[in-house]
Design a protein around this motif. Structure first.
Motif, PDB file in Angstrom:
ATOM      1  N   HIS A 209       0.834  -1.206   0.000  1.00  0.00           N
ATOM      2  CA  HIS A 209       0.000   0.000   0.000  1.00  0.00           C
ATOM      3  C   HIS A 209       0.871   1.260   0.000  1.00  0.00           C
ATOM      4  O   HIS A 209       0.580   2.233  -0.720  1.00  0.00           O
ATOM      5  N   ALA A 210       1.940   1.239   0.791  1.00  0.00           N
ATOM      6  CA  ALA A 210       2.828   2.399   0.857  1.00  0.00           C
ATOM      7  C   ALA A 210       3.443   2.707  -0.511  1.00  0.00           C
ATOM      8  O   ALA A 210       3.499   3.879  -0.936  1.00  0.00           O
ATOM      9  N   TYR A 211       3.903   1.668  -1.202  1.00  0.00           N
ATOM     10  CA  TYR A 211       4.496   1.895  -2.527  1.00  0.00           C
ATOM     11  C   TYR A 211       3.447   2.377  -3.529  1.00  0.00           C
ATOM     12  O   TYR A 211       3.745   3.199  -4.412  1.00  0.00           O
ATOM     13  N   ALA A 212       2.208   1.875  -3.399  1.00  0.00           N
ATOM     14  CA  ALA A 212       1.157   2.320  -4.317  1.00  0.00           C
ATOM     15  C   ALA A 212       0.869   3.805  -4.131  1.00  0.00           C
ATOM     16  O   ALA A 212       0.604   4.524  -5.107  1.00  0.00           O
ATOM     17  N   LEU A 213       0.955   4.287  -2.889  1.00  0.00           N
ATOM     18  CA  LEU A 213       0.677   5.699  -2.623  1.00  0.00           C
ATOM     19  C   LEU A 213       1.641   6.635  -3.340  1.00  0.00           C
ATOM     20  O   LEU A 213       1.256   7.736  -3.769  1.00  0.00           O
ATOM     21  N   ASP A 218       6.962  12.181  -7.638  1.00  0.00           N
ATOM     22  CA  ASP A 218       8.414  12.282  -7.796  1.00  0.00           C
ATOM     23  C   ASP A 218       9.114  11.773  -6.534  1.00  0.00           C
ATOM     24  O   ASP A 218       9.898  12.479  -5.894  1.00  0.00           O
ATOM     25  N   VAL A 219       8.766  10.542  -6.169  1.00  0.00           N
ATOM     26  CA  VAL A 219       9.362   9.865  -5.009  1.00  0.00           C
ATOM     27  C   VAL A 219       9.759   8.471  -5.471  1.00  0.00           C
ATOM     28  O   VAL A 219       8.906   7.687  -5.901  1.00  0.00           O
ATOM     29  N   SER A 220      11.036   8.169  -5.398  1.00  0.00           N
ATOM     30  CA  SER A 220      11.508   6.867  -5.860  1.00  0.00           C
ATOM     31  C   SER A 220      11.247   5.788  -4.807  1.00  0.00           C
ATOM     32  O   SER A 220      11.491   6.005  -3.615  1.00  0.00           O
TER      33      SER A 220
END
Length: 315
Positions: A209-213, A218-220
């Motif tokens: 979920h965190a990566y989907a957000l 512009d956050v790798s």
């Protein structure tokens, strides 16, 4: 005059074939049924440690490489079981275990089942083995094939069932990975296994979920990864804290972030997901559970730690 025993010892050290044979003679022979990725990894660790090993697999071709490494390849489960007193099974499912062992003479055998299953599967197989005159251990492998035989990787196996079997064969069972005995109830190895895997699944859901957000921003992911690892490590205290509260029944003492605050704060998580176009299907059920706990009795539960929500899961 040269001492005969000294000469023999020198020959044993110098000749690797003789040395391997002498080493194997001192190790417990065992049989392994099942040569999938995990079974093959297990087999290689026992062979490398010098254990005489008999193997069987439904697809014979998988045994060829192990035969070249010193394993004896049985033509049938009956032949494999007859070869050793210690029988380890690592098959796809419990139906396969029953099919492979049905009708075989297990009298006096020690049966260790490493096939992934449920607590009920372990208890049923233990009763089945007792009826056939065998001692039994169920096992839950906490690790991947590549972790077997590599102590630094941290893999281990939960075992439950016969304490005598475990005590007698512990040194052999610990060759592939650490061995942790969790009780005489044969269902407890699977229970511990699935409990840890379930916690891992929830952890993976939160990370996903965190990566989907951050997708589309512009956050790798590579920049977020160390922050995630650090934060989740810091939150690891919850495992011990929740255990203390579940045992004591006290969900309010020393609470810093109470349930009412967390339920209110969860609205921000949901709004952010909506703004980012991300489904809440991975975190929504847990947030719903906290709201359910609070709504049941706001006066009683508002000041609790969210560990109280765990009590709602047993229905």
């Amino acid at each position: 005059m040269t001492d005969t025993s000294t000469k023999h010892d020198a020959q044993t050290i110098a000749n690797p074939v003789v040395r391997a044979a002498a080493n194997a003679a001192a190790k417990t022979p065992l049989t392994l049924l099942g040569l999938g990725a995990m079974g093959t990894a297990l087999a290689r660790t026992w062979l490398a440690a010098g254990h005489p090993l008999t193997v069987w697999n439904r697809t014979p071709g998988k045994a060829a490489a192990l035969a070249a490494e010193g394993a004896l390849v049985a033509a049938s489960p009956a032949e494999a079981v007859a070869a050793s007193g210690l029988i380890v099974v690592c098959l796809l499912d419990h139906a396969g275990v029953g099919s492979a062992l049905e009708g075989l003479d297990l009298t006096g055998k020690d049966l260790v089942d490493l096939t992934t299953g449920t607590p009920a599967d372990g208890r049923a197989r233990a009763a089945w083995a007792r009826e056939r005159g065998a001692r039994f251990l169920d096992g839950g492998i906490m690790g991947t094939p590549s972790m077997m035989g590599t102590p630094a990787a941290g893999g281990y196996v939960f075992y439950s069932g016969s304490p005598d079997l475990f005590g007698e064969h512990r040194s052999t069972l610990e060759v592939p990975a650490g061995a942790r005995f969790v009780g005489s109830d044969p269902g407890h190895a699977a229970l511990h296994d699935v409990a840890l895997l379930s916690a891992m699944t929830g952890l993976f859901a939160g990370i996903s979920h965190a990566y989907a957000l951050i997708g589309g921003e512009d956050v790798s992911p590579k920049d977020l990864a160390p922050l995630l690892a650090e934060w989740l490590g810091a939150m690891g205290f919850f495992a011990g804290a929740a255990a203390e509260r579940l045992v004591s029944g006290d969900f309010t003492s020393g609470v810093e972030s109470n349930l009412a605050m967390q339920v209110t704060g969860s609205a921000t998580l949901l709004r952010t997901a909506a703004e980012q176009g991300v489904s809440t299907e991975l975190i929504g059920p847990y947030l719903d559970l906290m709201r359910e706990r609070l709504a049941a009795d706001p006066a009683a539960h508002a000041g609790e730690d969210n560990a109280g929500a765990i009590t709602l899961l047993r229905r």
